[in-house]
Write a protein that holds these residues in place. Sequence first.
Motif, PDB file in Angstrom:
ATOM      1  N   LEU A  47       1.807   1.678 -10.487  1.00  0.00           N
ATOM      2  CA  LEU A  47       1.375   0.677  -9.511  1.00  0.00           C
ATOM      3  C   LEU A  47       0.215  -0.162 -10.039  1.00  0.00           C
ATOM      4  CD1 LEU A  47       1.751   2.880  -6.343  1.00  0.00           C
ATOM      5  CD2 LEU A  47       3.185   0.937  -6.990  1.00  0.00           C
ATOM      6  N   ARG A  48      -0.608   0.409 -10.901  1.00  0.00           N
ATOM      7  CA  ARG A  48      -1.710  -0.357 -11.497  1.00  0.00           C
ATOM      8  C   ARG A  48      -1.185  -1.404 -12.476  1.00  0.00           C
ATOM      9  NH1 ARG A  48      -5.341   4.940 -11.827  1.00  0.00           N
ATOM     10  NH2 ARG A  48      -6.151   4.796  -9.700  1.00  0.00           N
ATOM     11  N   LYS A  49      -0.025  -1.175 -13.058  1.00  0.00           N
ATOM     12  CA  LYS A  49       0.585  -2.193 -13.914  1.00  0.00           C
ATOM     13  C   LYS A  49       0.975  -3.406 -13.076  1.00  0.00           C
ATOM     14  CE  LYS A  49       2.545   1.029 -17.262  1.00  0.00           C
ATOM     15  NZ  LYS A  49       3.807   1.592 -17.794  1.00  0.00           N
ATOM     16  N   ILE A  50       1.302  -3.186 -11.815  1.00  0.00           N
ATOM     17  CA  ILE A  50       1.707  -4.260 -10.908  1.00  0.00           C
ATOM     18  C   ILE A  50       0.496  -4.927 -10.273  1.00  0.00           C
ATOM     19  CG2 ILE A  50       2.970  -4.795  -8.774  1.00  0.00           C
ATOM     20  CD1 ILE A  50       4.697  -2.246  -9.414  1.00  0.00           C
ATOM     21  N   TYR A  51      -0.414  -4.135  -9.711  1.00  0.00           N
ATOM     22  CA  TYR A  51      -1.508  -4.659  -8.889  1.00  0.00           C
ATOM     23  C   TYR A  51      -2.867  -4.715  -9.587  1.00  0.00           C
ATOM     24  CZ  TYR A  51       1.983  -3.851  -5.311  1.00  0.00           C
ATOM     25  OH  TYR A  51       3.146  -3.867  -4.582  1.00  0.00           O
ATOM     26  N   GLY A  52      -2.945  -4.196 -10.787  1.00  0.00           N
ATOM     27  CA  GLY A  52      -4.201  -4.223 -11.528  1.00  0.00           C
ATOM     28  C   GLY A  52      -4.925  -2.892 -11.494  1.00  0.00           C
ATOM     29  N   PRO A  53      -5.936  -2.749 -12.340  1.00  0.00           N
ATOM     30  CA  PRO A  53      -6.633  -1.482 -12.498  1.00  0.00           C
ATOM     31  C   PRO A  53      -7.414  -1.022 -11.261  1.00  0.00           C
ATOM     32  CG  PRO A  53      -7.730  -3.191 -13.738  1.00  0.00           C
ATOM     33  CD  PRO A  53      -6.448  -3.789 -13.213  1.00  0.00           C
TER      34      PRO A  53
ATOM     35  N   LEU B 263      -1.563   7.847  -0.258  1.00  0.00           N
ATOM     36  CA  LEU B 263      -1.206   6.692   0.567  1.00  0.00           C
ATOM     37  C   LEU B 263      -2.106   6.525   1.785  1.00  0.00           C
ATOM     38  CD1 LEU B 263       0.768   4.338   0.946  1.00  0.00           C
ATOM     39  CD2 LEU B 263       2.197   5.866   2.269  1.00  0.00           C
ATOM     40  N   LEU B 264      -2.375   7.571   2.506  1.00  0.00           N
ATOM     41  CA  LEU B 264      -3.175   7.454   3.726  1.00  0.00           C
ATOM     42  C   LEU B 264      -4.660   7.244   3.461  1.00  0.00           C
ATOM     43  CD1 LEU B 264      -1.445  10.087   6.022  1.00  0.00           C
ATOM     44  CD2 LEU B 264      -1.169   7.606   6.002  1.00  0.00           C
ATOM     45  N   GLN B 265      -5.090   7.412   2.201  1.00  0.00           N
ATOM     46  CA  GLN B 265      -6.493   7.206   1.858  1.00  0.00           C
ATOM     47  C   GLN B 265      -6.741   5.876   1.150  1.00  0.00           C
ATOM     48  OE1 GLN B 265      -5.045  10.413   0.921  1.00  0.00           O
ATOM     49  NE2 GLN B 265      -5.720  11.102   2.915  1.00  0.00           N
ATOM     50  N   LEU B 266      -5.700   5.073   0.957  1.00  0.00           N
ATOM     51  CA  LEU B 266      -5.871   3.808   0.249  1.00  0.00           C
ATOM     52  C   LEU B 266      -6.788   2.869   1.009  1.00  0.00           C
ATOM     53  CD1 LEU B 266      -2.287   2.924  -1.042  1.00  0.00           C
ATOM     54  CD2 LEU B 266      -4.202   3.863  -2.330  1.00  0.00           C
ATOM     55  N   ASN B 267      -7.556   2.090   0.245  1.00  0.00           N
ATOM     56  CA  ASN B 267      -8.396   1.084   0.897  1.00  0.00           C
ATOM     57  C   ASN B 267      -7.523  -0.051   1.398  1.00  0.00           C
ATOM     58  OD1 ASN B 267      -7.987  -0.869  -1.189  1.00  0.00           O
ATOM     59  ND2 ASN B 267      -9.678  -0.005  -2.367  1.00  0.00           N
ATOM     60  N   GLU B 268      -8.085  -0.891   2.213  1.00  0.00           N
ATOM     61  CA  GLU B 268      -7.312  -1.946   2.878  1.00  0.00           C
ATOM     62  C   GLU B 268      -6.675  -2.916   1.881  1.00  0.00           C
ATOM     63  OE1 GLU B 268      -5.350  -3.554   5.903  1.00  0.00           O
ATOM     64  OE2 GLU B 268      -6.661  -1.829   6.099  1.00  0.00           O
ATOM     65  N   THR B 269      -7.368  -3.237   0.808  1.00  0.00           N
ATOM     66  CA  THR B 269      -6.827  -4.170  -0.178  1.00  0.00           C
ATOM     67  C   THR B 269      -5.582  -3.600  -0.844  1.00  0.00           C
ATOM     68  OG1 THR B 269      -9.021  -5.077  -0.605  1.00  0.00           O
ATOM     69  CG2 THR B 269      -7.343  -5.489  -2.270  1.00  0.00           C
ATOM     70  N   SER B 270      -5.670  -2.372  -1.330  1.00  0.00           N
ATOM     71  CA  SER B 270      -4.527  -1.741  -1.995  1.00  0.00           C
ATOM     72  C   SER B 270      -3.369  -1.570  -1.027  1.00  0.00           C
ATOM     73  CB  SER B 270      -4.928  -0.384  -2.580  1.00  0.00           C
ATOM     74  OG  SER B 270      -5.874  -0.526  -3.611  1.00  0.00           O
ATOM     75  N   LEU B 271      -3.659  -1.135   0.178  1.00  0.00           N
ATOM     76  CA  LEU B 271      -2.607  -0.918   1.167  1.00  0.00           C
ATOM     77  C   LEU B 271      -1.944  -2.238   1.564  1.00  0.00           C
ATOM     78  CD1 LEU B 271      -1.139   1.160   2.874  1.00  0.00           C
ATOM     79  CD2 LEU B 271      -2.857   0.812   4.647  1.00  0.00           C
ATOM     80  N   SER B 272      -2.713  -3.295   1.699  1.00  0.00           N
ATOM     81  CA  SER B 272      -2.154  -4.600   2.060  1.00  0.00           C
ATOM     82  C   SER B 272      -1.199  -5.113   0.994  1.00  0.00           C
ATOM     83  CB  SER B 272      -3.263  -5.628   2.277  1.00  0.00           C
ATOM     84  OG  SER B 272      -4.028  -5.281   3.400  1.00  0.00           O
ATOM     85  N   GLN B 273      -1.576  -4.958  -0.267  1.00  0.00           N
ATOM     86  CA  GLN B 273      -0.704  -5.393  -1.361  1.00  0.00           C
ATOM     87  C   GLN B 273       0.612  -4.626  -1.328  1.00  0.00           C
ATOM     88  OE1 GLN B 273      -3.426  -4.423  -4.542  1.00  0.00           O
ATOM     89  NE2 GLN B 273      -3.872  -6.580  -4.899  1.00  0.00           N
TER      90      GLN B 273
END
Length: 80
Positions: free
Chosen positions: A29-35, A51-61
């Motif tokens: 997923l970091r290859k797609i959305y960045g480090p 998944l349930l601990q992701l920050n809002e930016t990562s989850l929104s993407q």
Amino acid sequence: MSKAGLDNRHRNHDGEISHKHGDTLLGTLRKIYGPGFAAGYPATEKLSAVLLQLNETSLSQLRRDHDTGHLGHKILKASK
């Protein structure tokens, strides 16, 4: 309809992502959305574990691509 949970997330929606793509490694997923995607977690961790601990930016993407039907294709491409 599901009840909104933490950060107004709907469990059914996150559950669908986890069910379909839960085995995906964060490194992929970091290859797609960045480090910065799921910062603080090892690249070898599976999406379902964080998944349930992701920050809002990562989850929104992640949600945006899942909702538009592009997530599976992007994961496949990044896995190669």
